[in-house]
Design a protein around this motif. Structure first.
Motif, PDB file in Angstrom:
ATOM      1  N   TRP A   1       0.824  -1.213   0.000  1.00 55.98           N
ATOM      2  CA  TRP A   1       0.000   0.000   0.000  1.00 55.98           C
ATOM      3  C   TRP A   1       0.857   1.261   0.000  1.00 55.98           C
ATOM      4  O   TRP A   1       0.762   2.075  -0.923  1.00 55.98           O
ATOM      5  CB  TRP A   1      -0.923  -0.001   1.222  1.00 55.98           C
ATOM      6  CG  TRP A   1      -1.724   1.248   1.386  1.00 55.98           C
ATOM      7  CD1 TRP A   1      -2.569   1.812   0.467  1.00 55.98           C
ATOM      8  CD2 TRP A   1      -1.757   2.110   2.543  1.00 55.98           C
ATOM      9  NE1 TRP A   1      -3.140   2.969   0.978  1.00 55.98           N
ATOM     10  CE2 TRP A   1      -2.656   3.172   2.252  1.00 55.98           C
ATOM     11  CE3 TRP A   1      -1.140   2.077   3.792  1.00 55.98           C
ATOM     12  CZ2 TRP A   1      -2.945   4.183   3.170  1.00 55.98           C
ATOM     13  CZ3 TRP A   1      -1.428   3.077   4.708  1.00 55.98           C
ATOM     14  CH2 TRP A   1      -2.315   4.123   4.387  1.00 55.98           C
ATOM     15  N   HIS A   2       1.719   1.419   1.024  1.00 51.93           N
ATOM     16  CA  HIS A   2       2.370   2.729   1.167  1.00 51.93           C
ATOM     17  C   HIS A   2       3.557   2.919   0.225  1.00 51.93           C
ATOM     18  O   HIS A   2       3.995   4.046   0.004  1.00 51.93           O
ATOM     19  CB  HIS A   2       2.768   3.008   2.627  1.00 51.93           C
ATOM     20  CG  HIS A   2       3.876   2.172   3.190  1.00 51.93           C
ATOM     21  ND1 HIS A   2       5.186   2.308   2.819  1.00 51.93           N
ATOM     22  CD2 HIS A   2       3.869   1.207   4.154  1.00 51.93           C
ATOM     23  CE1 HIS A   2       5.937   1.480   3.518  1.00 51.93           C
ATOM     24  NE2 HIS A   2       5.169   0.786   4.325  1.00 51.93           N
ATOM     25  N   ARG A   3       4.057   1.840  -0.383  1.00 50.95           N
ATOM     26  CA  ARG A   3       5.174   1.974  -1.321  1.00 50.95           C
ATOM     27  C   ARG A   3       4.768   1.692  -2.755  1.00 50.95           C
ATOM     28  O   ARG A   3       5.217   2.364  -3.691  1.00 50.95           O
ATOM     29  CB  ARG A   3       6.302   1.032  -0.907  1.00 50.95           C
ATOM     30  CG  ARG A   3       7.578   1.169  -1.740  1.00 50.95           C
ATOM     31  CD  ARG A   3       8.607   0.154  -1.261  1.00 50.95           C
ATOM     32  NE  ARG A   3       9.812   0.169  -2.049  1.00 50.95           N
ATOM     33  CZ  ARG A   3      10.992   0.627  -1.640  1.00 50.95           C
ATOM     34  NH1 ARG A   3      11.110   1.133  -0.433  1.00 50.95           N
ATOM     35  NH2 ARG A   3      12.053   0.574  -2.420  1.00 50.95           N
ATOM     36  N   GLU A   4       3.892   0.694  -2.950  1.00 50.76           N
ATOM     37  CA  GLU A   4       3.558   0.245  -4.308  1.00 50.76           C
ATOM     38  C   GLU A   4       2.214   0.754  -4.811  1.00 50.76           C
ATOM     39  O   GLU A   4       1.875   0.559  -5.977  1.00 50.76           O
ATOM     40  CB  GLU A   4       3.576  -1.291  -4.358  1.00 50.76           C
ATOM     41  CG  GLU A   4       4.883  -1.918  -3.905  1.00 50.76           C
ATOM     42  CD  GLU A   4       6.062  -1.517  -4.767  1.00 50.76           C
ATOM     43  OE1 GLU A   4       5.844  -1.172  -5.952  1.00 50.76           O
ATOM     44  OE2 GLU A   4       7.208  -1.526  -4.260  1.00 50.76           O
ATOM     45  N   GLY A   5       1.424   1.383  -3.955  1.00 47.87           N
ATOM     46  CA  GLY A   5       0.161   1.974  -4.391  1.00 47.87           C
ATOM     47  C   GLY A   5      -0.986   0.997  -4.571  1.00 47.87           C
ATOM     48  O   GLY A   5      -1.978   1.323  -5.248  1.00 47.87           O
ATOM     49  N   ALA A   6      -0.898  -0.187  -4.007  1.00 50.07           N
ATOM     50  CA  ALA A   6      -1.980  -1.173  -4.116  1.00 50.07           C
ATOM     51  C   ALA A   6      -3.149  -0.793  -3.211  1.00 50.07           C
ATOM     52  O   ALA A   6      -3.026   0.055  -2.333  1.00 50.07           O
ATOM     53  CB  ALA A   6      -1.462  -2.562  -3.747  1.00 50.07           C
ATOM     54  N   TYR A   7      -4.290  -1.433  -3.451  1.00 55.41           N
ATOM     55  CA  TYR A   7      -5.499  -1.343  -2.634  1.00 55.41           C
ATOM     56  C   TYR A   7      -6.206   0.011  -2.704  1.00 55.41           C
ATOM     57  O   TYR A   7      -6.985   0.359  -1.815  1.00 55.41           O
ATOM     58  CB  TYR A   7      -5.192  -1.687  -1.164  1.00 55.41           C
ATOM     59  CG  TYR A   7      -4.603  -3.067  -1.008  1.00 55.41           C
ATOM     60  CD1 TYR A   7      -5.356  -4.202  -1.288  1.00 55.41           C
ATOM     61  CD2 TYR A   7      -3.277  -3.234  -0.604  1.00 55.41           C
ATOM     62  CE1 TYR A   7      -4.817  -5.476  -1.173  1.00 55.41           C
ATOM     63  CE2 TYR A   7      -2.728  -4.500  -0.482  1.00 55.41           C
ATOM     64  CZ  TYR A   7      -3.495  -5.616  -0.770  1.00 55.41           C
ATOM     65  OH  TYR A   7      -2.954  -6.871  -0.652  1.00 55.41           O
ATOM     66  N   ALA A   8      -5.991   0.752  -3.779  1.00 55.85           N
ATOM     67  CA  ALA A   8      -6.713   2.016  -3.935  1.00 55.85           C
ATOM     68  C   ALA A   8      -8.217   1.789  -4.014  1.00 55.85           C
ATOM     69  O   ALA A   8      -9.007   2.686  -3.673  1.00 55.85           O
ATOM     70  CB  ALA A   8      -6.228   2.747  -5.186  1.00 55.85           C
ATOM     71  N   HIS A   9      -8.633   0.603  -4.431  1.00 61.23           N
ATOM     72  CA  HIS A   9     -10.069   0.309  -4.550  1.00 61.23           C
ATOM     73  C   HIS A   9     -10.729   0.080  -3.183  1.00 61.23           C
ATOM     74  O   HIS A   9     -11.945   0.059  -3.078  1.00 61.23           O
ATOM     75  CB  HIS A   9     -10.299  -0.908  -5.445  1.00 61.23           C
ATOM     76  CG  HIS A   9      -9.666  -2.171  -4.953  1.00 61.23           C
ATOM     77  ND1 HIS A   9      -8.304  -2.319  -4.800  1.00 61.23           N
ATOM     78  CD2 HIS A   9     -10.213  -3.363  -4.587  1.00 61.23           C
ATOM     79  CE1 HIS A   9      -8.034  -3.540  -4.359  1.00 61.23           C
ATOM     80  NE2 HIS A   9      -9.179  -4.187  -4.223  1.00 61.23           N
ATOM     81  N   LEU A  10      -9.909  -0.072  -2.130  1.00 58.47           N
ATOM     82  CA  LEU A  10     -10.446  -0.289  -0.787  1.00 58.47           C
ATOM     83  C   LEU A  10     -10.285   0.925   0.123  1.00 58.47           C
ATOM     84  O   LEU A  10     -11.019   1.072   1.097  1.00 58.47           O
ATOM     85  CB  LEU A  10      -9.761  -1.496  -0.135  1.00 58.47           C
ATOM     86  CG  LEU A  10      -9.950  -2.854  -0.815  1.00 58.47           C
ATOM     87  CD1 LEU A  10      -9.170  -3.929  -0.068  1.00 58.47           C
ATOM     88  CD2 LEU A  10     -11.423  -3.223  -0.913  1.00 58.47           C
ATOM     89  N   THR A  11      -9.329   1.793  -0.166  1.00 59.23           N
ATOM     90  CA  THR A  11      -9.075   2.938   0.707  1.00 59.23           C
ATOM     91  C   THR A  11     -10.063   4.061   0.432  1.00 59.23           C
ATOM     92  O   THR A  11     -10.715   4.117  -0.612  1.00 59.23           O
ATOM     93  CB  THR A  11      -7.649   3.455   0.520  1.00 59.23           C
ATOM     94  OG1 THR A  11      -7.444   3.799  -0.857  1.00 59.23           O
ATOM     95  CG2 THR A  11      -6.637   2.404   0.926  1.00 59.23           C
ATOM     96  N   ASN A  12     -10.164   4.986   1.396  1.00 57.93           N
ATOM     97  CA  ASN A  12     -11.008   6.163   1.220  1.00 57.93           C
ATOM     98  C   ASN A  12     -10.250   7.406   1.672  1.00 57.93           C
ATOM     99  O   ASN A  12      -9.066   7.318   2.034  1.00 57.93           O
ATOM    100  CB  ASN A  12     -12.339   6.000   1.960  1.00 57.93           C
ATOM    101  CG  ASN A  12     -12.160   5.779   3.458  1.00 57.93           C
ATOM    102  OD1 ASN A  12     -11.171   6.213   4.054  1.00 57.93           O
ATOM    103  ND2 ASN A  12     -13.118   5.089   4.071  1.00 57.93           N
ATOM    104  N   ALA A  13     -10.927   8.538   1.650  1.00 52.83           N
ATOM    105  CA  ALA A  13     -10.242   9.809   1.929  1.00 52.83           C
ATOM    106  C   ALA A  13      -9.623   9.843   3.317  1.00 52.83           C
ATOM    107  O   ALA A  13      -8.578  10.468   3.524  1.00 52.83           O
ATOM    108  CB  ALA A  13     -11.236  10.964   1.759  1.00 52.83           C
ATOM    109  N   SER A  14     -10.235   9.165   4.274  1.00 50.95           N
ATOM    110  CA  SER A  14      -9.713   9.200   5.645  1.00 50.95           C
ATOM    111  C   SER A  14      -8.380   8.467   5.777  1.00 50.95           C
ATOM    112  O   SER A  14      -7.661   8.659   6.757  1.00 50.95           O
ATOM    113  CB  SER A  14     -10.737   8.596   6.611  1.00 50.95           C
ATOM    114  OG  SER A  14     -10.922   7.221   6.367  1.00 50.95           O
ATOM    115  N   ASP A  15      -8.032   7.636   4.805  1.00 43.77           N
ATOM    116  CA  ASP A  15      -6.771   6.904   4.867  1.00 43.77           C
ATOM    117  C   ASP A  15      -5.581   7.755   4.427  1.00 43.77           C
ATOM    118  O   ASP A  15      -4.432   7.331   4.605  1.00 43.77           O
ATOM    119  CB  ASP A  15      -6.842   5.654   3.987  1.00 43.77           C
ATOM    120  CG  ASP A  15      -7.811   4.615   4.524  1.00 43.77           C
ATOM    121  OD1 ASP A  15      -7.837   4.414   5.745  1.00 43.77           O
ATOM    122  OD2 ASP A  15      -8.560   4.025   3.716  1.00 43.77           O
TER     123      ASP A  15
END
Length: 305
Positions: free
Chosen positions: A245-259
């Motif tokens: 997530w924090h290095r490769e940019g995965a899981y954008a489909h699960l995160t929201n603005a609060s993340d």
């Protein structure tokens, strides 16, 4: 006419100026934690996290981790976490106990950056301190790996303690280290868990997903109710191994603005965790008085592990 007991106008004005000055100081302090790191400006960052060249120990570790981190396992260990207190000890005592562990997931040992666990914690904290970051962030660096104590309690092996973390309950991301090794995980064939969203709703937020169980999750749950660390420090602790997530940019489909705040926090923290491994050796005995003072500010004398 000035009302009785009302201070002169110049006194009020001076008081307002002092309050505004303090507000400005507080604002500056609040921004300090996410200023760019400077200690690592001359580091050869290409020498770190070289998994393609990692030894068999590291590759075998991730093969086992990826096979065994299932939804069923994660539900079970979380339920077990709430049932028992594994130990009672203070932060510095926990650091000393952790010092006997050798992390099988760390590829940087091959880069001659292998240090003991207590040295790594102190090097991380010292790098944050040298960059002038706030005390709570220094403390986050000092304790961020203490969840590895789980290995001495009720873990089933290092695969459920260390290593990069990832989301379980949906398709395993191809941004995870050695993604091909998930073929042996039964969830990869499950009709629900193998889909893009799995058991989750689009943009549900990381608070509502289940990360693979390990030292990040364990320590976060231990400290969120047993410390006065601010939320940003807890984000740093919980997500510091969540590299997909924090290095490769995965899981954008699960995160929201609060993340976004959590992402900013862990990205600000990551250089100190990763690149301080090649710093000069530290002397725990000399540093102990300083960090004991910080520990007393943020933790009770005894933590229930």
């Amino acid at each position: 006419m000035r009302r009785p007991n009302t201070p002169p106008l110049e006194v009020v004005s001076d008081a307002i100026d002092e309050v505004n000055k303090l507000k400005g100081m507080n604002a500056s302090a609040a921004k300090a934690w996410n200023a760019s790191s400077s200690f690592d400006s001359e580091k050869d960052k290409a020498a770190f996290r070289q998994y393609a060249d990692a030894c068999d120990r590291v590759k075998n570790f991730y093969r086992e981790q990826h096979e065994k981190q299932t939804v069923e396992f994660n539900l079970r260990v979380r339920a077990n976490f709430k049932k028992i207190v594994r130990a009672r000890m203070g932060i510095w005592e926990a650091m000393e106990k952790l010092n006997t562990l050798v992390d099988d997931s760390d590829p940087d040992c091959a880069a001659q950056t292998s240090v003991s666990q207590i040295e790594h914690l102190l090097q991380t904290a010292e790098a944050i301190r040298r960059d002038g970051k706030p005390e709570w962030m220094q403390v986050a660096g000092l304790v961020h790996d203490l969840g590895k104590l789980l290995y001495f309690f009720d873990s089933e092996g290092q695969w459920d303690v260390v290593g990069d973390t990832f989301v379980v309950g949906c398709a395993f991301s191809d941004k995870i280290i050695y993604p091909e090794t998930f073929a042996s995980n039964p969830d990869s064939q499950d009709p629900v868990y193998s889909t893009e969203y799995g058991v989750y709703a689009p943009h549900c937020g990381l608070e509502n997903v289940m990360l693979s169980w390990g030292h990040d999750e364990y320590l976060y749950h231990v400290l969120k109710n047993q410390s006065s660390l601010p939320e940003d420090a807890l984000h740093m602790i919980r997500y510091h191994s969540f590299y997909p997530w924090h290095r490769e940019g995965a899981y954008a489909h699960l995160t929201n603005a609060s993340d976004q705040r959590a992402l900013d926090a862990v990205r600000a923290f990551n250089p100190y965790d990763l690149y301080s491994k090649s710093d000069d050796p530290v002397d725990p005995a000399k540093l102990k008085p300083y960090y004991q003072g910080l520990i007393e500010q943020f933790f009770p004398e005894v933590i229930e592990w």
